[in-house]
Design a protein around this motif. Structure first.
Motif, mmCIF file in Angstrom:
data_model
loop_
_atom_site.group_PDB
_atom_site.id
_atom_site.type_symbol
_atom_site.label_atom_id
_atom_site.label_comp_id
_atom_site.label_asym_id
_atom_site.label_seq_id
_atom_site.Cartn_x
_atom_site.Cartn_y
_atom_site.Cartn_z
ATOM 1 N N LEU A 266 0.833 -1.205 0.000
ATOM 2 C CA LEU A 266 0.000 0.000 0.000
ATOM 3 C C LEU A 266 0.867 1.256 0.000
ATOM 4 C CD1 LEU A 266 -2.617 1.600 0.276
ATOM 5 C CD2 LEU A 266 -2.541 1.175 2.748
ATOM 6 N N LYS A 267 1.916 1.246 0.802
ATOM 7 C CA LYS A 267 2.817 2.404 0.870
ATOM 8 C C LYS A 267 3.427 2.692 -0.500
ATOM 9 C CE LYS A 267 7.087 3.991 3.104
ATOM 10 N NZ LYS A 267 8.194 3.613 4.017
ATOM 11 N N GLN A 268 3.831 1.639 -1.197
ATOM 12 C CA GLN A 268 4.425 1.811 -2.527
ATOM 13 C C GLN A 268 3.415 2.407 -3.507
ATOM 14 O OE1 GLN A 268 5.718 -2.147 -3.472
ATOM 15 N NE2 GLN A 268 7.359 -2.149 -1.944
ATOM 16 N N GLN A 269 2.161 1.958 -3.415
ATOM 17 C CA GLN A 269 1.141 2.480 -4.330
ATOM 18 C C GLN A 269 0.841 3.946 -4.038
ATOM 19 O OE1 GLN A 269 0.933 0.107 -6.555
ATOM 20 N NE2 GLN A 269 2.014 -1.036 -4.956
ATOM 21 N N MET A 270 0.770 4.284 -2.764
ATOM 22 C CA MET A 270 0.477 5.665 -2.390
ATOM 23 C C MET A 270 1.605 6.603 -2.811
ATOM 24 S SD MET A 270 -2.528 5.489 -1.264
ATOM 25 C CE MET A 270 -2.610 7.240 -0.893
ATOM 26 N N GLU A 271 2.827 6.119 -2.755
ATOM 27 C CA GLU A 271 3.963 6.943 -3.184
ATOM 28 C C GLU A 271 3.865 7.260 -4.674
ATOM 29 O OE1 GLU A 271 7.333 4.656 -2.008
ATOM 30 O OE2 GLU A 271 7.331 5.394 0.066
ATOM 31 N N LYS A 272 3.437 6.294 -5.464
ATOM 32 C CA LYS A 272 3.307 6.530 -6.904
ATOM 33 C C LYS A 272 2.159 7.492 -7.199
ATOM 34 C CE LYS A 272 5.353 2.149 -8.437
ATOM 35 N NZ LYS A 272 6.517 2.797 -9.081
ATOM 36 N N VAL A 273 1.055 7.329 -6.482
ATOM 37 C CA VAL A 273 -0.088 8.217 -6.679
ATOM 38 C C VAL A 273 0.273 9.646 -6.278
ATOM 39 C CG1 VAL A 273 -2.421 8.759 -5.870
ATOM 40 C CG2 VAL A 273 -1.821 6.404 -6.466
ATOM 41 N N GLU A 274 0.982 9.785 -5.177
ATOM 42 C CA GLU A 274 1.401 11.116 -4.733
ATOM 43 C C GLU A 274 2.361 11.752 -5.736
ATOM 44 O OE1 GLU A 274 1.564 14.579 -2.740
ATOM 45 O OE2 GLU A 274 0.137 12.924 -2.501
ATOM 46 N N ALA A 275 3.219 10.928 -6.333
ATOM 47 C CA ALA A 275 4.145 11.440 -7.353
ATOM 48 C C ALA A 275 3.376 11.967 -8.561
ATOM 49 C CB ALA A 275 5.115 10.340 -7.773
#
Length: 316
Positions: free
Chosen positions: A69-78
């Motif tokens: 989940l953390k990895q996905q949120m980092e991409k979305v935030e980017a």
């Protein structure tokens, strides 16, 4: 005939037999005898046909939901940070470059162009505006036996009248490339996923629930008996088995039981997908069942993370 002649004939015949025997030995022309092993060979072949291939599984124990989940949120935030700059929407290539910096090189460049064409009315005027990208689902699937991450996002814009326009964007990728990018106008009725959704970490609970279904639902002897009787889901013994498994709606269990030939260990996990709805927090688990050497049946198992219960099992 006197005795001497009888002995002479005897020795001549015996000598002829010896000569013939040694002639065969020296020439190597032994008589050929065929032993009928065909019956045994056909039995072996029949047994081999019954052996189904084992499929690769997606190992849930190797997946840390919170880390994923953390990895996905980092991409979305980017994406959100990048699209604050309207220049990244100035052309399809500019948008594609922005996405590829985050997700890797696109396998099909045409997909980015198709996405840009859909959102073009929202980015072609300074009066329209980008609002945000939100995550509404994520997971992993085996593609050609290799794990790929799946995301579903909502891209939101406002038009000149202040009305909101949503687009659902689906991405499939790994560490090397962006394998799939599709979009459609409108959005699913789902709550967005945030980093605070710690209850997403429920894969271990699902494994426990599924292991119990496999334990209770496996009965190869019953399957053989049912097959002789025509494999009817209304058979009394099967109804008793169906009631013993903890599934809210077990109506699709018969298909799984039939395709696995009564052995649920032959259902191989091929993927999962988490969403975040206000009422349940649903996770979908995808299973593959080999039905022959080449054919595969697919099943969807729906799991309620909040209630920690398997909701349904259905052919996908």
């Amino acid at each position: 005939m006197n005795t001497a002649k009888k002995w002479l004939i005897f020795w001549v015949v015996l000598a002829a037999l010896f000569v013939g025997f040694f002639g065969i030995v020296l020439s190597g022309n032994f008589p050929q005898f065929a032993i009928p092993f065909s019956v045994f060979a056909s039995d072996d072949k029949a047994k081999k046909k019954e052996e189904l291939p084992k499929l690769k599984i997606l190992a849930l124990r190797d997946v840390n939901d919170q880390e994923l989940l953390k990895q996905q949120m980092e991409k979305v935030e980017a994406l959100n940070q990048a699209f604050k700059d309207s220049a990244n929407f100035s052309s399809s290539q500019a948008m594609a470059d922005t996405i590829e910096k985050i997700y890797g090189s696109a396998k099909e460049g045409k997909n980015s162009f198709d996405l840009y064409r859909k959102i073009y009315p929202m980015v072609s005027s300074e009066e329209n505006g980008f609002v945000s990208v939100n995550l509404i689902g994520f997971g992993q699937r085996l593609v050609n036996d290799q794990p790929m991450t799946v995301q579903r996002q909502v891209w939101s814009f406002t038009d000149t009248n202040g009305r909101r326009h949503d687009y659902t964007v689906r991405l499939r990728f790994n560490e090397q490339e962006l394998a799939e990018l599709t979009a459609e106008e409108g959005s699913e009725v789902k709550s967005v996923i945030t980093t605070d959704d710690t209850y997403l970490d429920k894969s271990a609970d699902f494994e426990t629930a599924w292991s119990e279904v496999v334990r209770r639902g496996t009965d190869t002897q019953l399957y053989r008996e049912m097959k002789k009787a025509g494999l009817n889901s209304d058979q009394t013994e099967f109804k008793a088995l169906e009631k013993s498994i903890e599934v809210t709606d077990p109506s699709g269990f018969f298909d799984l039981f039939k395709e696995t030939r009564g052995d649920l260990t032959h259902a191989y996990l091929a993927g999962f997908y988490h969403t975040n709805t206000p009422t349940d927090g649903q996770s979908d688990y995808y299973f593959r069942v080999p039905t022959s050497e080449k054919n595969i049946a697919e099943f969807l198992v729906v799991y309620d993370r909040l209630q920690q219960k398997i909701v349904s099992i259905n052919r996908n």
